[in-house]
Design a protein around this motif. Structure first.
Motif, PDB file in Angstrom:
ATOM      1  N   LEU A 142      -1.588   1.547  -3.498  1.00  0.00           N
ATOM      2  CA  LEU A 142      -1.730   2.952  -3.106  1.00  0.00           C
ATOM      3  C   LEU A 142      -3.173   3.410  -3.298  1.00  0.00           C
ATOM      4  CD1 LEU A 142      -0.394   5.569  -2.130  1.00  0.00           C
ATOM      5  CD2 LEU A 142       0.090   6.104  -4.521  1.00  0.00           C
ATOM      6  N   GLY A 202      -5.048   2.157  -0.502  1.00  0.00           N
ATOM      7  CA  GLY A 202      -4.680   2.904   0.697  1.00  0.00           C
ATOM      8  C   GLY A 202      -5.363   4.252   0.787  1.00  0.00           C
ATOM      9  N   ASN A 204      -3.859   7.457   6.566  1.00  0.00           N
ATOM     10  CA  ASN A 204      -2.448   7.857   6.546  1.00  0.00           C
ATOM     11  C   ASN A 204      -1.541   6.644   6.719  1.00  0.00           C
ATOM     12  OD1 ASN A 204      -3.117  10.534   6.165  1.00  0.00           O
ATOM     13  ND2 ASN A 204      -2.919  11.076   8.313  1.00  0.00           N
ATOM     14  N   ALA A 205      -1.944   5.716   7.583  1.00  0.00           N
ATOM     15  CA  ALA A 205      -1.144   4.505   7.799  1.00  0.00           C
ATOM     16  C   ALA A 205      -1.153   3.617   6.552  1.00  0.00           C
ATOM     17  CB  ALA A 205      -1.672   3.735   9.002  1.00  0.00           C
ATOM     18  N   THR A 206      -2.325   3.434   5.940  1.00  0.00           N
ATOM     19  CA  THR A 206      -2.395   2.575   4.749  1.00  0.00           C
ATOM     20  C   THR A 206      -1.638   3.182   3.573  1.00  0.00           C
ATOM     21  OG1 THR A 206      -4.544   3.505   4.127  1.00  0.00           O
ATOM     22  CG2 THR A 206      -4.554   1.451   5.387  1.00  0.00           C
ATOM     23  N   MET A 207      -1.668   4.492   3.454  1.00  0.00           N
ATOM     24  CA  MET A 207      -0.898   5.123   2.374  1.00  0.00           C
ATOM     25  C   MET A 207       0.595   5.025   2.652  1.00  0.00           C
ATOM     26  SD  MET A 207      -3.113   8.282   0.930  1.00  0.00           S
ATOM     27  CE  MET A 207      -1.769   8.729  -0.101  1.00  0.00           C
ATOM     28  N   CYS A 208       0.986   5.090   3.906  1.00  0.00           N
ATOM     29  CA  CYS A 208       2.395   4.926   4.270  1.00  0.00           C
ATOM     30  C   CYS A 208       2.864   3.519   3.903  1.00  0.00           C
ATOM     31  CB  CYS A 208       2.578   5.194   5.756  1.00  0.00           C
ATOM     32  SG  CYS A 208       4.282   5.099   6.320  1.00  0.00           S
ATOM     33  N   VAL A 209       2.066   2.511   4.240  1.00  0.00           N
ATOM     34  CA  VAL A 209       2.404   1.129   3.901  1.00  0.00           C
ATOM     35  C   VAL A 209       2.467   0.962   2.383  1.00  0.00           C
ATOM     36  CG1 VAL A 209       1.548  -1.263   3.966  1.00  0.00           C
ATOM     37  CG2 VAL A 209       1.502   0.148   6.041  1.00  0.00           C
ATOM     38  N   ALA A 214       3.087   3.273   0.131  1.00  0.00           N
ATOM     39  CA  ALA A 214       4.272   3.969  -0.386  1.00  0.00           C
ATOM     40  C   ALA A 214       5.534   3.144  -0.132  1.00  0.00           C
ATOM     41  CB  ALA A 214       4.398   5.343   0.269  1.00  0.00           C
ATOM     42  N   TYR A 215       5.610   2.510   1.016  1.00  0.00           N
ATOM     43  CA  TYR A 215       6.757   1.641   1.312  1.00  0.00           C
ATOM     44  C   TYR A 215       6.788   0.454   0.341  1.00  0.00           C
ATOM     45  CZ  TYR A 215      10.023  -1.403   3.705  1.00  0.00           C
ATOM     46  OH  TYR A 215      11.082  -2.220   3.990  1.00  0.00           O
ATOM     47  N   TYR A 226       8.140   1.607  -2.886  1.00  0.00           N
ATOM     48  CA  TYR A 226       9.586   1.786  -2.746  1.00  0.00           C
ATOM     49  C   TYR A 226      10.305   0.442  -2.872  1.00  0.00           C
ATOM     50  CZ  TYR A 226      14.052   2.288  -0.331  1.00  0.00           C
ATOM     51  OH  TYR A 226      15.379   2.226   0.004  1.00  0.00           O
TER      52      TYR A 226
END
Length: 171
Positions: A109, A112, A150-155, A157-158, A161
Protein backbone atom coordinates in the motif's frame (compact mmCIF):
# COMPACT_ATOMS: atom_id res chain seq x y z
CA UNK A 1 10.03 45.00 10.20
CA UNK A 2 10.42 48.55 8.95
CA UNK A 3 7.88 50.14 6.67
CA UNK A 4 8.39 53.31 4.72
CA UNK A 5 4.99 54.89 4.37
CA UNK A 6 4.89 57.16 1.34
CA UNK A 7 1.56 58.67 2.24
CA UNK A 8 2.91 60.08 5.48
CA UNK A 9 6.03 61.71 4.04
CA UNK A 10 6.04 65.44 4.78
CA UNK A 11 5.85 67.60 1.67
CA UNK A 12 9.21 69.26 2.36
CA UNK A 13 10.98 65.86 2.32
CA UNK A 14 11.21 64.34 -1.09
CA UNK A 15 12.38 60.79 -1.44
CA UNK A 16 15.05 60.26 -4.09
CA UNK A 17 13.80 58.96 -7.42
CA UNK A 18 15.25 55.86 -9.01
CA UNK A 19 17.62 56.80 -11.83
CA UNK A 20 17.52 53.36 -13.45
CA UNK A 21 15.07 50.45 -13.45
CA UNK A 22 15.26 47.92 -10.65
CA UNK A 23 16.96 44.61 -11.47
CA UNK A 24 14.69 41.77 -12.55
CA UNK A 25 15.47 39.88 -9.35
CA UNK A 26 15.56 41.80 -6.10
CA UNK A 27 18.51 41.04 -3.94
CA UNK A 28 17.41 40.18 -0.43
CA UNK A 29 20.18 42.17 1.17
CA UNK A 30 18.39 44.57 3.50
CA UNK A 31 21.41 46.88 3.36
CA UNK A 32 20.59 47.78 -0.26
CA UNK A 33 18.79 51.11 -0.45
CA UNK A 34 15.54 51.40 -2.35
CA UNK A 35 13.61 54.59 -2.53
CA UNK A 36 10.02 55.28 -1.70
CA UNK A 37 8.67 57.18 -4.69
CA UNK A 38 5.90 59.53 -3.74
CA UNK A 39 4.79 59.99 -7.34
CA UNK A 40 3.94 56.32 -7.87
CA UNK A 41 2.78 55.62 -4.31
CA UNK A 42 5.16 52.69 -3.94
CA UNK A 43 6.32 51.65 -0.53
CA UNK A 44 9.14 49.39 0.56
CA UNK A 45 8.91 46.82 3.33
CA UNK A 46 12.26 45.67 4.66
CA UNK A 47 12.34 42.65 6.95
CA UNK A 48 14.04 39.37 7.71
CA UNK A 49 12.49 37.70 4.66
CA UNK A 50 13.89 40.30 2.30
CA UNK A 51 12.48 43.30 0.49
CA UNK A 52 8.91 43.63 -0.72
CA UNK A 53 7.54 46.52 -2.72
CA UNK A 54 3.88 47.43 -2.41
CA UNK A 55 2.13 49.50 -5.01
CA UNK A 56 -0.77 51.53 -3.71
CA UNK A 57 -1.84 53.16 -6.98
CA UNK A 58 -0.76 53.68 -10.54
CA UNK A 59 1.91 52.00 -12.63
CA UNK A 60 5.28 51.70 -10.95
CA UNK A 61 8.24 49.45 -10.51
CA UNK A 62 6.23 47.57 -7.90
CA UNK A 63 3.70 46.48 -10.50
CA UNK A 64 6.46 44.90 -12.55
CA UNK A 65 7.79 43.07 -9.51
CA UNK A 66 4.51 41.87 -8.01
CA UNK A 67 3.13 38.36 -8.35
CA UNK A 68 0.70 37.59 -11.17
CA UNK A 69 -3.02 37.42 -10.53
CA UNK A 70 -3.01 33.61 -10.68
CA UNK A 71 -0.51 33.26 -7.82
CA UNK A 72 -1.68 31.08 -4.94
CA UNK A 73 -2.37 32.75 -1.63
CA UNK A 74 -0.40 31.87 1.48
CA UNK A 75 -3.27 29.82 3.01
CA UNK A 76 -3.64 27.88 -0.26
CA UNK A 77 0.10 27.16 -0.28
CA UNK A 78 -0.18 26.01 3.33
CA UNK A 79 -2.88 23.52 2.32
CA UNK A 80 -0.85 22.28 -0.67
CA UNK A 81 2.38 21.83 1.28
CA UNK A 82 0.73 20.32 4.35
CA UNK A 83 -1.15 17.86 2.14
CA UNK A 84 2.09 16.67 0.55
CA UNK A 85 3.77 16.37 3.97
CA UNK A 86 0.72 14.55 5.35
CA UNK A 87 0.71 12.10 2.41
CA UNK A 88 4.44 11.37 2.78
CA UNK A 89 3.95 10.85 6.53
CA UNK A 90 1.07 8.46 5.86
CA UNK A 91 3.30 6.50 3.48
CA UNK A 92 5.97 6.15 6.17
CA UNK A 93 3.42 5.14 8.82
CA UNK A 94 1.82 2.53 6.55
CA UNK A 95 5.27 1.10 5.81
CA UNK A 96 6.14 0.98 9.52
CA UNK A 97 2.84 -0.73 10.30
CA UNK A 98 3.56 -3.40 7.69
CA UNK A 99 7.09 -3.82 8.98
CA UNK A 100 6.26 -4.02 12.70
CA UNK A 101 3.06 -6.04 12.42
CA UNK A 102 4.53 -8.58 10.03
CA UNK A 103 1.74 -7.92 7.49
CA UNK A 104 3.96 -7.40 4.46
CA UNK A 105 0.99 -6.63 2.22
CA UNK A 106 0.71 -3.23 3.93
CA UNK A 107 4.10 -2.28 2.51
CA UNK A 108 2.53 -2.67 -0.93
CA UNK A 109 0.00 0.00 0.00
CA UNK A 110 2.87 2.34 0.78
CA UNK A 111 4.35 1.63 -2.66
CA UNK A 112 0.91 2.17 -4.20
CA UNK A 113 0.82 5.66 -2.70
CA UNK A 114 4.01 6.76 -4.50
CA UNK A 115 2.38 7.77 -7.84
CA UNK A 116 -0.13 9.95 -6.01
CA UNK A 117 2.72 11.69 -4.19
CA UNK A 118 4.34 12.29 -7.57
CA UNK A 119 1.09 13.82 -8.84
CA UNK A 120 0.94 16.13 -5.85
CA UNK A 121 4.50 17.25 -6.48
CA UNK A 122 3.61 17.93 -10.13
CA UNK A 123 0.74 20.16 -9.01
CA UNK A 124 2.88 22.07 -6.53
CA UNK A 125 5.63 22.55 -9.10
CA UNK A 126 3.17 23.87 -11.68
CA UNK A 127 1.68 26.30 -9.17
CA UNK A 128 5.16 27.37 -8.01
CA UNK A 129 5.85 28.61 -11.52
CA UNK A 130 2.48 30.44 -11.70
CA UNK A 131 0.79 27.82 -13.90
CA UNK A 132 3.18 28.52 -16.78
CA UNK A 133 1.91 27.37 -20.17
CA UNK A 134 5.33 25.91 -20.91
CA UNK A 135 4.85 23.52 -17.97
CA UNK A 136 1.35 22.34 -18.85
CA UNK A 137 2.83 18.86 -19.35
CA UNK A 138 2.84 18.71 -15.54
CA UNK A 139 -0.96 18.87 -15.55
CA UNK A 140 -1.15 15.87 -17.87
CA UNK A 141 1.51 14.07 -15.82
CA UNK A 142 -0.43 14.77 -12.63
CA UNK A 143 -3.59 13.34 -14.18
CA UNK A 144 -1.74 10.22 -15.36
CA UNK A 145 -0.10 9.72 -11.98
CA UNK A 146 -3.48 10.10 -10.27
CA UNK A 147 -5.00 7.36 -12.44
CA UNK A 148 -1.97 5.11 -11.94
CA UNK A 149 -1.91 5.84 -8.20
CA UNK A 150 -5.60 5.06 -7.80
CA UNK A 151 -5.07 1.76 -9.64
CA UNK A 152 -1.99 0.81 -7.59
CA UNK A 153 -3.75 1.61 -4.33
CA UNK A 154 -6.73 -0.47 -5.46
CA UNK A 155 -4.42 -3.42 -6.19
CA UNK A 156 -2.65 -2.92 -2.85
CA UNK A 157 -5.97 -2.80 -0.97
CA UNK A 158 -7.06 -6.01 -2.69
CA UNK A 159 -3.77 -7.66 -1.69
CA UNK A 160 -4.34 -6.58 1.92
CA UNK A 161 -7.85 -8.05 1.75
CA UNK A 162 -6.60 -11.39 0.36
CA UNK A 163 -3.77 -11.49 2.91
CA UNK A 164 -6.10 -10.81 5.84
CA UNK A 165 -8.54 -13.44 4.55
CA UNK A 166 -5.72 -16.03 4.41
CA UNK A 167 -4.60 -15.09 7.94
CA UNK A 168 -8.13 -15.54 9.29
CA UNK A 169 -8.35 -19.02 7.66
CA UNK A 170 -5.02 -20.02 9.21
CA UNK A 171 -6.02 -18.85 12.70
Amino acid sequence: MVMLNCLSLPKQISAPKLEQPLPSKLETNAAKKLSCRRSSSSCVLIGAAGITILSLAGPSYAAALSEPSNALSLPTWAVHVSSVVEWATAMVLVWQYGDKSGFESWKGLSWGMVPLLGGALCACTWHFFYNAESLEILVALQAALTVIGNATMCVAAYRIYVSSKERSKNS
